[in-house]
Write a protein that holds these residues in place. Structure first.
Motif, PDB file in Angstrom:
ATOM      1  N   THR A 103       0.829  -1.210   0.000  1.00 35.35           N
ATOM      2  CA  THR A 103       0.000   0.000   0.000  1.00 35.35           C
ATOM      3  C   THR A 103       0.859   1.253   0.000  1.00 35.35           C
ATOM      4  OG1 THR A 103      -1.813  -1.120   1.162  1.00 35.35           O
ATOM      5  CG2 THR A 103      -1.753   1.283   1.283  1.00 35.35           C
ATOM      6  N   LEU A 104       1.891   1.269   0.825  1.00 34.24           N
ATOM      7  CA  LEU A 104       2.774   2.433   0.908  1.00 34.24           C
ATOM      8  C   LEU A 104       3.539   2.653  -0.387  1.00 34.24           C
ATOM      9  CD1 LEU A 104       4.120   1.785   4.507  1.00 34.24           C
ATOM     10  CD2 LEU A 104       2.779   3.786   3.811  1.00 34.24           C
ATOM     11  N   LEU A 105       4.075   1.584  -0.947  1.00 33.13           N
ATOM     12  CA  LEU A 105       4.855   1.702  -2.180  1.00 33.13           C
ATOM     13  C   LEU A 105       3.976   2.099  -3.364  1.00 33.13           C
ATOM     14  CD1 LEU A 105       7.144  -1.437  -1.748  1.00 33.13           C
ATOM     15  CD2 LEU A 105       7.774   0.968  -1.384  1.00 33.13           C
ATOM     16  N   THR A 106       2.753   1.584  -3.398  1.00 35.74           N
ATOM     17  CA  THR A 106       1.819   1.963  -4.459  1.00 35.74           C
ATOM     18  C   THR A 106       1.408   3.419  -4.317  1.00 35.74           C
ATOM     19  OG1 THR A 106       0.978  -0.308  -4.606  1.00 35.74           O
ATOM     20  CG2 THR A 106      -0.412   1.436  -5.504  1.00 35.74           C
ATOM     21  N   TRP A 107       1.152   3.855  -3.089  1.00 37.34           N
ATOM     22  CA  TRP A 107       0.797   5.262  -2.824  1.00 37.34           C
ATOM     23  C   TRP A 107       1.916   6.177  -3.297  1.00 37.34           C
ATOM     24  CZ3 TRP A 107       2.904   9.278  -0.056  1.00 37.34           C
ATOM     25  CH2 TRP A 107       2.069  10.359   0.233  1.00 37.34           C
ATOM     26  N   GLN A 108       3.141   5.824  -2.970  1.00 32.85           N
ATOM     27  CA  GLN A 108       4.295   6.629  -3.386  1.00 32.85           C
ATOM     28  C   GLN A 108       4.370   6.732  -4.906  1.00 32.85           C
ATOM     29  OE1 GLN A 108       8.786   6.324  -1.977  1.00 32.85           O
ATOM     30  NE2 GLN A 108       8.332   4.709  -3.433  1.00 32.85           N
ATOM     31  N   HIS A 109       4.228   5.613  -5.597  1.00 34.55           N
ATOM     32  CA  HIS A 109       4.297   5.600  -7.054  1.00 34.55           C
ATOM     33  C   HIS A 109       3.188   6.441  -7.672  1.00 34.55           C
ATOM     34  CE1 HIS A 109       3.363   3.880 -11.057  1.00 34.55           C
ATOM     35  NE2 HIS A 109       4.669   3.830 -11.189  1.00 34.55           N
ATOM     36  N   GLU A 110       1.974   6.287  -7.185  1.00 37.58           N
ATOM     37  CA  GLU A 110       0.840   7.007  -7.753  1.00 37.58           C
ATOM     38  C   GLU A 110       0.961   8.514  -7.541  1.00 37.58           C
ATOM     39  OE1 GLU A 110      -2.527   5.211  -5.917  1.00 37.58           O
ATOM     40  OE2 GLU A 110      -2.588   3.515  -7.318  1.00 37.58           O
ATOM     41  N   ARG A 111       1.387   8.920  -6.346  1.00 38.33           N
ATOM     42  CA  ARG A 111       1.506  10.352  -6.076  1.00 38.33           C
ATOM     43  C   ARG A 111       2.608  10.985  -6.925  1.00 38.33           C
ATOM     44  NH1 ARG A 111      -2.066   8.328  -3.746  1.00 38.33           N
ATOM     45  NH2 ARG A 111      -2.880   8.750  -5.820  1.00 38.33           N
ATOM     46  N   LEU A 112       3.718  10.296  -7.112  1.00 35.39           N
ATOM     47  CA  LEU A 112       4.797  10.830  -7.935  1.00 35.39           C
ATOM     48  C   LEU A 112       4.402  10.842  -9.410  1.00 35.39           C
ATOM     49  CD1 LEU A 112       7.934   9.223  -6.255  1.00 35.39           C
ATOM     50  CD2 LEU A 112       7.171  11.604  -6.106  1.00 35.39           C
ATOM     51  N   PHE A 165      11.401   4.002  -9.702  1.00 36.48           N
ATOM     52  CA  PHE A 165      11.916   5.189 -10.357  1.00 36.48           C
ATOM     53  C   PHE A 165      12.019   4.985 -11.865  1.00 36.48           C
ATOM     54  CE2 PHE A 165      15.407   8.364 -11.077  1.00 36.48           C
ATOM     55  CZ  PHE A 165      14.669   9.471 -10.702  1.00 36.48           C
ATOM     56  N   GLY A 166      12.441   3.780 -12.269  1.00 42.23           N
ATOM     57  CA  GLY A 166      12.521   3.478 -13.696  1.00 42.23           C
ATOM     58  C   GLY A 166      11.170   3.576 -14.376  1.00 42.23           C
ATOM     59  N   ASP A 167      10.131   3.079 -13.713  1.00 44.66           N
ATOM     60  CA  ASP A 167       8.792   3.157 -14.285  1.00 44.66           C
ATOM     61  C   ASP A 167       8.343   4.613 -14.415  1.00 44.66           C
ATOM     62  OD1 ASP A 167       6.092   1.598 -14.865  1.00 44.66           O
ATOM     63  OD2 ASP A 167       5.588   3.259 -13.517  1.00 44.66           O
ATOM     64  N   LEU A 168       8.640   5.424 -13.405  1.00 42.90           N
ATOM     65  CA  LEU A 168       8.246   6.833 -13.437  1.00 42.90           C
ATOM     66  C   LEU A 168       8.958   7.588 -14.553  1.00 42.90           C
ATOM     67  CD1 LEU A 168       8.255   7.491  -9.587  1.00 42.90           C
ATOM     68  CD2 LEU A 168       6.232   7.485 -11.061  1.00 42.90           C
ATOM     69  N   VAL A 169      10.239   7.317 -14.733  1.00 38.88           N
ATOM     70  CA  VAL A 169      10.995   7.982 -15.795  1.00 38.88           C
ATOM     71  C   VAL A 169      10.448   7.591 -17.166  1.00 38.88           C
ATOM     72  CG1 VAL A 169      13.254   8.142 -16.911  1.00 38.88           C
ATOM     73  CG2 VAL A 169      13.085   8.238 -14.416  1.00 38.88           C
ATOM     74  N   GLN A 170      10.084   6.326 -17.334  1.00 39.14           N
ATOM     75  CA  GLN A 170       9.506   5.880 -18.601  1.00 39.14           C
ATOM     76  C   GLN A 170       8.186   6.575 -18.887  1.00 39.14           C
ATOM     77  OE1 GLN A 170       9.309   1.649 -18.153  1.00 39.14           O
ATOM     78  NE2 GLN A 170      11.523   1.381 -18.240  1.00 39.14           N
ATOM     79  N   ARG A 171       7.445   6.879 -17.839  1.00 44.56           N
ATOM     80  CA  ARG A 171       6.179   7.584 -18.027  1.00 44.56           C
ATOM     81  C   ARG A 171       6.415   9.023 -18.495  1.00 44.56           C
ATOM     82  NH1 ARG A 171       1.560   5.573 -14.961  1.00 44.56           N
ATOM     83  NH2 ARG A 171       2.012   3.481 -14.229  1.00 44.56           N
ATOM     84  N   ILE A 172       7.479   9.627 -17.993  1.00 45.18           N
ATOM     85  CA  ILE A 172       7.778  11.008 -18.353  1.00 45.18           C
ATOM     86  C   ILE A 172       8.407  11.088 -19.738  1.00 45.18           C
ATOM     87  CG2 ILE A 172       9.162  13.033 -17.741  1.00 45.18           C
ATOM     88  CD1 ILE A 172       8.901  12.238 -14.850  1.00 45.18           C
ATOM     89  N   HIS A 173       9.263  10.087 -20.059  1.00 47.55           N
ATOM     90  CA  HIS A 173       9.980  10.090 -21.333  1.00 47.55           C
ATOM     91  C   HIS A 173       9.676   8.809 -22.108  1.00 47.55           C
ATOM     92  CE1 HIS A 173      12.174  13.562 -19.880  1.00 47.55           C
ATOM     93  NE2 HIS A 173      12.498  12.892 -18.786  1.00 47.55           N
ATOM     94  N   PRO A 174       8.439   8.661 -22.593  1.00 48.71           N
ATOM     95  CA  PRO A 174       8.086   7.462 -23.367  1.00 48.71           C
ATOM     96  C   PRO A 174       8.696   7.519 -24.755  1.00 48.71           C
ATOM     97  CG  PRO A 174       6.267   8.986 -23.376  1.00 48.71           C
ATOM     98  CD  PRO A 174       7.316   9.593 -22.474  1.00 48.71           C
ATOM     99  N   GLY A 175       8.567   6.395 -25.475  1.00 45.98           N
ATOM    100  CA  GLY A 175       8.988   6.443 -26.865  1.00 45.98           C
ATOM    101  C   GLY A 175       9.970   5.376 -27.271  1.00 45.98           C
ATOM    102  N   SER A 176      10.019   4.254 -26.563  1.00 47.84           N
ATOM    103  CA  SER A 176      10.882   3.167 -27.013  1.00 47.84           C
ATOM    104  C   SER A 176      10.343   2.608 -28.330  1.00 47.84           C
ATOM    105  CB  SER A 176      10.919   2.058 -25.949  1.00 47.84           C
ATOM    106  OG  SER A 176      11.688   0.966 -26.375  1.00 47.84           O
ATOM    107  N   PRO A 177      11.219   2.205 -29.269  1.00 49.91           N
ATOM    108  CA  PRO A 177      10.728   1.666 -30.549  1.00 49.91           C
ATOM    109  C   PRO A 177       9.954   0.378 -30.366  1.00 49.91           C
ATOM    110  CG  PRO A 177      13.087   1.281 -30.293  1.00 49.91           C
ATOM    111  CD  PRO A 177      12.670   2.217 -29.178  1.00 49.91           C
ATOM    112  N   GLY A 178       9.023   0.136 -31.243  1.00 49.91           N
ATOM    113  CA  GLY A 178       8.224  -1.079 -31.184  1.00 49.91           C
ATOM    114  C   GLY A 178       9.028  -2.294 -31.591  1.00 49.91           C
TER     115      GLY A 178
END
Length: 234
Positions: A103-112, A165-178
């Protein structure tokens, strides 16, 4: 009653000029006005857009006047993060240590994820908000309640943070080739990648984080002996 902010033709509405009193004199600049102007700026344009000069323009003051209230950009970012994070309602926590941790880790991820500008600040490793101390304490308490020593919890939490953190960065900078683009340039056959299609792509649109977090946390809890204490080196 406070006077409304002065408007000047041609100046965007989000730019707040200095307030004036009934006699036309400038009202004293406050730290709250600076924080609000800075928060408006980073919310619209991201953390990289924050500068003392731009905040000064937003409040209709000289740049040097900002330094009478905050020592610099880093202190202003700390104040912003504390203002935002401190105002967030804390999650209701389950009794089970494992569920409490998730719950705590999910809350942190969602808020960020909702506040990319904070992630941008964390990318540069500039600072951390003191208002997050309760979260860190609760997370480490949950890790140790799951049976990990404090040393094991330190390593486990570092692994989870890098994943988060890796997931959050990917959300901010998407665009990996298919997959089709990658396979088109591959030097040889790749049957497993062809079978996976775009499912291998961490930048894909599937909400993989919640399920992956459960797998990772369960693995770290179930084999705490694999996470050896940090050893000092000469």
């Amino acid at each position: 009653m406070r006077d409304p902010p002065r408007r000047v033709p041609g100046v965007p509405p989000h730019v707040r000029l200095a307030r004036v009193n009934a006699h036309g004199a400038s009202a004293p600049l406050t730290r709250d006005q600076i924080i609000e102007a800075a928060l408006d700026l980073v919310t619209r344009e991201g953390g990289n857009a924050l500068s003392m000069r731009r905040v000064a323009t937003a409040v209709g003051a000289a740049p040097m006047s900002i330094y009478r209230h905050v020592r610099g950009r880093e202190e202003l970012l700390t104040l912003l993060m504390d203002r935002v994070i401190g105002a967030l309602p804390r999650p209701d926590l389950p009794v089970s240590p494992r569920d409490r941790l998730l719950t705590l880790l999910t809350w942190q991820h969602e808020r960020l994820a909702e506040r990319p500008w904070i992630v941008e600040v964390l990318i540069r490793g500039e600072l951390a908000a003191p208002s997050l101390m309760w979260l860190m304490e609760d997370v480490y308490t949950a890790w140790t309640d799951c049976g990990l020593t404090l040393d094991q919890a330190t390593r486990a939490h570092r692994i989870v943070w890098v994943f988060t953190f890796g997931d959050l960065v990917q959300r901010i900078h998407p665009g990996s080739p298919g997959a089709s683009q990658v396979l088109g340039t591959a030097p040889g056959p790749a049957p497993h990648m062809e079978q996976l299609g775009d499912r291998w792509n961490p930048h894909g649109g599937q909400p993989h984080f919640p399920g992956d977090l459960i797998v990772l946390v369960d693995a770290l809890i179930s084999r705490p002996g694999d996470h050896h204490p940090e050893t000092a080196t000469d």
